[in-house]
Motif scaffolding. Structure first.
Motif, short mmCIF file in Angstrom:
data_model
loop_
_atom_site.label_atom_id
_atom_site.label_comp_id
_atom_site.label_asym_id
_atom_site.label_seq_id
_atom_site.Cartn_x
_atom_site.Cartn_y
_atom_site.Cartn_z
N LEU A 81 0.82 -1.20 0.00
CA LEU A 81 0.00 0.00 0.00
C LEU A 81 0.86 1.26 0.00
CD1 LEU A 81 -2.68 -0.89 2.73
CD2 LEU A 81 -2.60 -1.58 0.33
N SER A 82 0.33 2.31 -0.60
CA SER A 82 0.97 3.63 -0.51
C SER A 82 -0.09 4.70 -0.74
CB SER A 82 2.09 3.77 -1.55
OG SER A 82 1.58 3.67 -2.87
N ASN A 83 0.18 5.88 -0.26
CA ASN A 83 -0.70 7.04 -0.43
C ASN A 83 -2.12 6.77 0.04
OD1 ASN A 83 1.43 8.47 -1.74
ND2 ASN A 83 0.95 7.41 -3.65
N VAL A 84 -2.25 6.11 1.19
CA VAL A 84 -3.57 5.79 1.72
C VAL A 84 -4.19 7.05 2.34
CG1 VAL A 84 -4.85 4.44 3.43
CG2 VAL A 84 -2.97 3.40 2.14
N VAL A 85 -5.47 7.26 2.02
CA VAL A 85 -6.23 8.38 2.56
C VAL A 85 -7.53 7.84 3.15
CG1 VAL A 85 -7.42 10.54 2.02
CG2 VAL A 85 -5.24 10.00 0.90
N ILE A 86 -7.89 8.31 4.34
CA ILE A 86 -9.12 7.88 5.00
C ILE A 86 -10.00 9.11 5.23
CG2 ILE A 86 -10.14 6.77 7.02
CD1 ILE A 86 -7.51 5.31 7.44
N THR A 87 -11.24 9.04 4.76
CA THR A 87 -12.20 10.12 4.97
C THR A 87 -13.52 9.54 5.46
OG1 THR A 87 -12.97 10.03 2.67
CG2 THR A 87 -11.18 11.56 3.16
N ALA A 88 -14.36 10.41 6.03
CA ALA A 88 -15.68 9.99 6.49
C ALA A 88 -16.65 11.16 6.34
CB ALA A 88 -15.63 9.54 7.94
N VAL A 89 -17.93 10.85 6.17
CA VAL A 89 -18.98 11.87 6.13
C VAL A 89 -20.08 11.43 7.08
CG1 VAL A 89 -20.07 10.79 4.11
CG2 VAL A 89 -20.55 13.17 4.67
N ASP A 90 -20.57 12.36 7.94
CA ASP A 90 -21.57 11.99 8.92
C ASP A 90 -22.99 12.28 8.42
OD1 ASP A 90 -22.14 14.71 9.30
OD2 ASP A 90 -21.00 14.87 11.16
#
Length: 471
Positions: A81-90
């Motif tokens: 893995l590389s350049n992992v991004v984690i986002t969330a929306v409520d």
């Protein structure tokens, strides 16, 4: 007998600001990240090619957050893995971005559990978009409906920063309720979609409506596109379009309403039900519009697109009405320099139903609903087939039209239906072609269709069952 682990596991602890208590939609993206579609697929004894160049995405719905904390378990294939991004929306459409610096690159090993915690900060939809759209490698990555709506709003508001950009869909998107299409044909073309959109072989699902009252407009996921490419996108949603128009042009398609000026729609499909009360409707594209241009003529191309859904036009106005399995209508204006229109590698399966209710001036075609073109050497339809069910006052398995219209049809197959020709003008049909009372093309038909695609240096071919595949 021995059993080996084929997956690896994340134990992910998320910390949200302000002691949030809500349900969030979580998204992880990055190079080498393998989504659930791979986890759930057993191929080569469960082995996965750990090519770190694969850009993957994992979306997890309805993650419970209590007092600012959530814990998520994720099973995935081992990879680098590389350049992992984690986002969330409520639930209130607030975006959160999680700091994974120092943790966004790793080589995962099967059978191991990786536990780590990350802290989120309040973000914006704009900040949640990964990529800059400047080229295919840095395409804007769209993972959620809110991100898709944000991109749509920028284009429809003529934000030039989103014109001519690359976009990549990273997950299936569900749309329900009312939808405003991407790209509108007003303000001298400044609000048309003019980019490159790669659906990543993902699907649009749900059930949505489009209310469209404008002349020379399009309705669908995309409204009107110009000098654009839409590819690798599937529609499984049911779409209802309503209009108060009684004259003028409205194109309706599951993927694109209208294409202008040399646009390409490639490797797209429809399995949903699309209904309109007015206009020119197709399973994938509503109308391909080409016109006189200055300089060198451009090529408009619809390739490797197919329909296995229902296309229904209920319009009963006095204007010309059409319904097509793949394309509703091809319109060509008069002039000395004309765009070329290429339709190839397209088909409508036996599950496709193409219905035009009106008894007069109504056209139904298995591939193209109709054309009014009178110019020579403009429209070429080849390596296509249809087994669709049809209803209209003018019907043809490939393309319907009046007897005076011009186009070239060759290397096609169609299911035998009493009284239904391959195309409305017999002189426009060229060898080889064939028909039979079956739901799929014969082996001979597949051979000559593939030969035609190969001669055109197409990247696609039909398999033994008549499905289009990439070479």
């Amino acid at each position: 007998m021995s059993f080996d682990y084929k997956t690896t596991f994340f134990e992910l602890k998320l910390t949200f600001p302000e002691s949030l208590s809500s349900t969030v939609q979580l998204s992880m993206s990055g190079n080498g990240l393998v989504g659930k579609s791979y986890v759930n697929t057993v191929d080569n004894a469960g082995e996965y090619n750990t090519d770190a160049n694969i850009v993957g995405n994992i979306n997890i719905s309805d993650v419970a957050v209590s007092a600012g904390t959530a814990k998520v378990w994720i099973a995935m294939q081992p990879a680098t893995l590389s350049n992992v991004v984690i986002t969330a929306v409520d639930e209130n459409n607030n975006y959160y971005k999680f700091d994974v610096s120092g943790k966004n690159s790793a080589t995962l090993v099967a059978g191991k559990v990786y536990a780590f915690g990350v802290t989120g900060t309040v973000s914006t939809i704009k900040e949640s978009l990964i990529g800059n759209g400047k080229n295919e490698a840095n395409a804007y990555q769209i993972s959620t409906l809110k991100q898709l709506e944000y991109v749509r709003n920028q284009i429809n508001n003529a934000n030039t920063a989103f014109t001519g950009k690359y976009y990549k869909l990273m997950s299936d998107i569900e749309i329900n309720g009312k939808w405003t299409p991407i790209g509108i044909n007003i303000d001298k073309g400044t609000k048309l979609f003019k980019g490159i959109f790669d659906g990543g072989n993902h699907s649009i699902t749900g059930s949505y409506t489009v209310t469209n009252n404008a002349n020379n407009e399009g309705a669908g996921l995309f409204g009107t596109i110009s000098n654009a490419t839409i590819k690798n996108l599937n529609n499984k949603a049911n779409i209802t379009v309503t209009s108060t128009l009684t004259s003028g042009t409205l194109g309706i398609g599951a993927i694109v309403g209208r294409t202008l000026y040399g646009s390409t729609v490639e490797n797209c499909s429809n399995t949903g039900t699309i209904t309109t009360n007015y206009g020119l409707i197709g399973g994938v594209v509503g109308q391909v519009y080409v016109n006189t241009v200055s300089g060198t003529a451009k090529e408009a191309r619809i390739e490797a697109c197919w329909n296995a859904g229902t296309v229904h036009n209920t319009c009963n106005s006095s204007s010309t009405k059409s319904a097509g399995g793949v394309i509703g209508n091809i319109q060509v204006t008069d002039g000395t320099v004309i765009d070329k229109v290429i339709i190839r590698g397209c088909y409508s399966t036996a599950k496709a139903i193409v219905t035009q209710d009106a008894n007069t001036k109504s056209f139904a075609g298995g591939i193209v609903g109709n054309t009014t073109n009178t110019a020579d050497n403009v429209i070429e339809i080849y390596a296509c087939w249809s087994a669709a069910s049809l209803k209209g006052s003018y019907m043809a398995s490939i393309i319907a039209s009046y007897n005076t219209n011009k186009y070239s049809v060759s290397n096609i197959w169609f299911k035998t239906v009493k009284g239904v020709k391959a195309c409305s003008v017999a002189a426009n049909l060229k060898e080889p072609y064939s028909n039979s009372n079956t739901d799929t093309p014969s082996a001979d038909a597949i051979t000559y269709m593939n030969n035609a695609l190969s001669s055109a240096e197409s990247a696609y071919q039909f398999d033994a069952d008549g499905n289009i595949t990439k070479k």
